[in-house]
Write a protein that holds these residues in place. Structure first.
Motif, PDB file in Angstrom:
ATOM      1  N   GLN A  62       0.801  -1.097   0.096  1.00 36.83           N
ATOM      2  CA  GLN A  62      -0.031  -0.073   0.141  1.00 36.83           C
ATOM      3  C   GLN A  62       0.791   1.260  -0.075  1.00 36.83           C
ATOM      4  OE1 GLN A  62      -2.536  -0.327   3.237  1.00 36.83           O
ATOM      5  NE2 GLN A  62      -4.197  -1.673   2.237  1.00 36.83           N
ATOM      6  N   PRO A  63       0.416   2.205  -0.897  1.00 33.44           N
ATOM      7  CA  PRO A  63      -0.821   2.484  -1.182  1.00 33.44           C
ATOM      8  C   PRO A  63      -0.741   2.002  -2.778  1.00 33.44           C
ATOM      9  CG  PRO A  63       0.620   4.459  -1.351  1.00 33.44           C
ATOM     10  CD  PRO A  63       1.233   3.472  -0.352  1.00 33.44           C
ATOM     11  N   ASP A  89       3.130  10.585  -1.553  1.00 33.11           N
ATOM     12  CA  ASP A  89       1.758  10.928  -0.887  1.00 33.11           C
ATOM     13  C   ASP A  89       1.802  10.082   0.282  1.00 33.11           C
ATOM     14  OD1 ASP A  89       1.257  12.663  -2.864  1.00 33.11           O
ATOM     15  OD2 ASP A  89       0.094  11.070  -4.045  1.00 33.11           O
ATOM     16  N   TYR A  90       2.198   8.835   0.467  1.00 34.76           N
ATOM     17  CA  TYR A  90       2.094   7.871   1.335  1.00 34.76           C
ATOM     18  C   TYR A  90       2.758   8.511   2.748  1.00 34.76           C
ATOM     19  CZ  TYR A  90       1.078   3.619   3.840  1.00 34.76           C
ATOM     20  OH  TYR A  90       0.490   2.501   4.550  1.00 34.76           O
ATOM     21  N   LYS A  91       4.080   9.158   2.501  1.00 33.73           N
ATOM     22  CA  LYS A  91       4.863   9.703   3.396  1.00 33.73           C
ATOM     23  C   LYS A  91       3.967  10.769   4.415  1.00 33.73           C
ATOM     24  CE  LYS A  91       9.457   8.672   2.309  1.00 33.73           C
ATOM     25  NZ  LYS A  91      10.782   9.103   1.720  1.00 33.73           N
ATOM     26  N   GLU A  92       3.377  11.652   3.350  1.00 36.47           N
ATOM     27  CA  GLU A  92       2.578  12.751   3.970  1.00 36.47           C
ATOM     28  C   GLU A  92       1.404  12.316   4.759  1.00 36.47           C
ATOM     29  OE1 GLU A  92       1.528  15.784   0.975  1.00 36.47           O
ATOM     30  OE2 GLU A  92       3.569  15.615   0.334  1.00 36.47           O
ATOM     31  N   LYS A  93       0.711  11.211   4.470  1.00 32.02           N
ATOM     32  CA  LYS A  93      -0.392  10.749   5.272  1.00 32.02           C
ATOM     33  C   LYS A  93      -0.047   9.918   6.651  1.00 32.02           C
ATOM     34  CE  LYS A  93      -3.340   9.930   0.970  1.00 32.02           C
ATOM     35  NZ  LYS A  93      -4.014   8.939   0.217  1.00 32.02           N
ATOM     36  N   VAL A  94       1.081   9.353   6.493  1.00 36.73           N
ATOM     37  CA  VAL A  94       1.368   8.515   7.626  1.00 36.73           C
ATOM     38  C   VAL A  94       2.451   9.176   8.409  1.00 36.73           C
ATOM     39  CG1 VAL A  94       1.114   6.184   6.402  1.00 36.73           C
ATOM     40  CG2 VAL A  94       3.283   7.044   6.476  1.00 36.73           C
ATOM     41  N   ASP A 127       3.746  10.626  11.541  1.00 35.72           N
ATOM     42  CA  ASP A 127       3.565  10.813  12.774  1.00 35.72           C
ATOM     43  C   ASP A 127       4.596  11.063  13.700  1.00 35.72           C
ATOM     44  OD1 ASP A 127       4.846   8.213  12.722  1.00 35.72           O
ATOM     45  OD2 ASP A 127       2.827   7.150  13.209  1.00 35.72           O
ATOM     46  N   ASN A 174       4.980  -0.110   1.705  1.00 33.13           N
ATOM     47  CA  ASN A 174       4.243   0.037   3.068  1.00 33.13           C
ATOM     48  C   ASN A 174       5.277  -0.190   4.032  1.00 33.13           C
ATOM     49  OD1 ASN A 174       2.793   0.631   5.560  1.00 33.13           O
ATOM     50  ND2 ASN A 174       1.110  -0.530   4.674  1.00 33.13           N
TER      51      ASN A 174
END
Length: 175
Positions: free
Chosen positions: A34-35, A100-105, A107, A138
């Protein structure tokens, strides 16, 4: 009767040859890609050609199970991650498929924790000849070359660029 049987027989032989030597369907199991790819996505594996850096490959992880991962290192490459950046042979590489995934996850923790290929007896090493270093997109949940080691080329079934199911998610993968 032969006129009906002949085209059917030719179709069966052609389907066998195409599946055995050129293309094969595959199923994604789990969330490790993912993604880019989701659990239960269906892919077409192309069995011709050598995998290139950042291609998505399918390989025999065990006798019963195939894994879908991204090629990060080719034979002779030195692979390292530092501060969530990929380094190949000392040079930083962008991974646009992760942006994009780095920005979403994000934390407070990196998507890919820092590491360098090491052999405790010899020091740093490179991806062995005839092997690939692969990782899932992922990175936090992927079982890949970081834990199972470099993948022998003879275990690679092929590369994939086509997601054909679910129909709403049909796409051609890019680098």
């Amino acid at each position: 009767m032969w006129e009906w049987t002949k085209p059917l027989l030719i179709a069966v032989v052609l389907a066998f040859v195409i599946r055995a030597f050129f293309f094969e369907p595959s199923l994604v199991k789990g969330a490790s890609m993912q993604p880019t790819l989701k659990d239960e996505d269906r892919l077409i594996i192309m069995k011709i050609g050598e995998p290139k850096r950042f291609d998505v490959v399918v390989f025999h992880a065990t006798d019963e199970e195939n894994y879908v991962k991204r090629v990060i290192g080719l034979p002779g490459d030195h692979i390292a991650y530092k501060k969530d950046t990929l380094y190949i042979n000392g040079e930083p590489y962008d991974e646009p498929y992760l942006a994009d995934y780095k920005e979403k996850v994000m934390d407070g923790n990196p998507l890919t924790y820092s590491f360098t290929l090491k052999d405790t007896a010899v020091g740093e090493q490179v991806v062995p000849e005839g092997h690939l270093f692969v990782m899932g997109d992922n990175r936090r949940v992927s079982r890949d070359s970081r834990s199972i080691g470099a993948i022998p080329m003879e275990k690679v079934i092929g590369t994939t660029k086509i997601v054909y199911y679910p129909f709403s998610e049909m796409k051609i993968l890019g680098n």
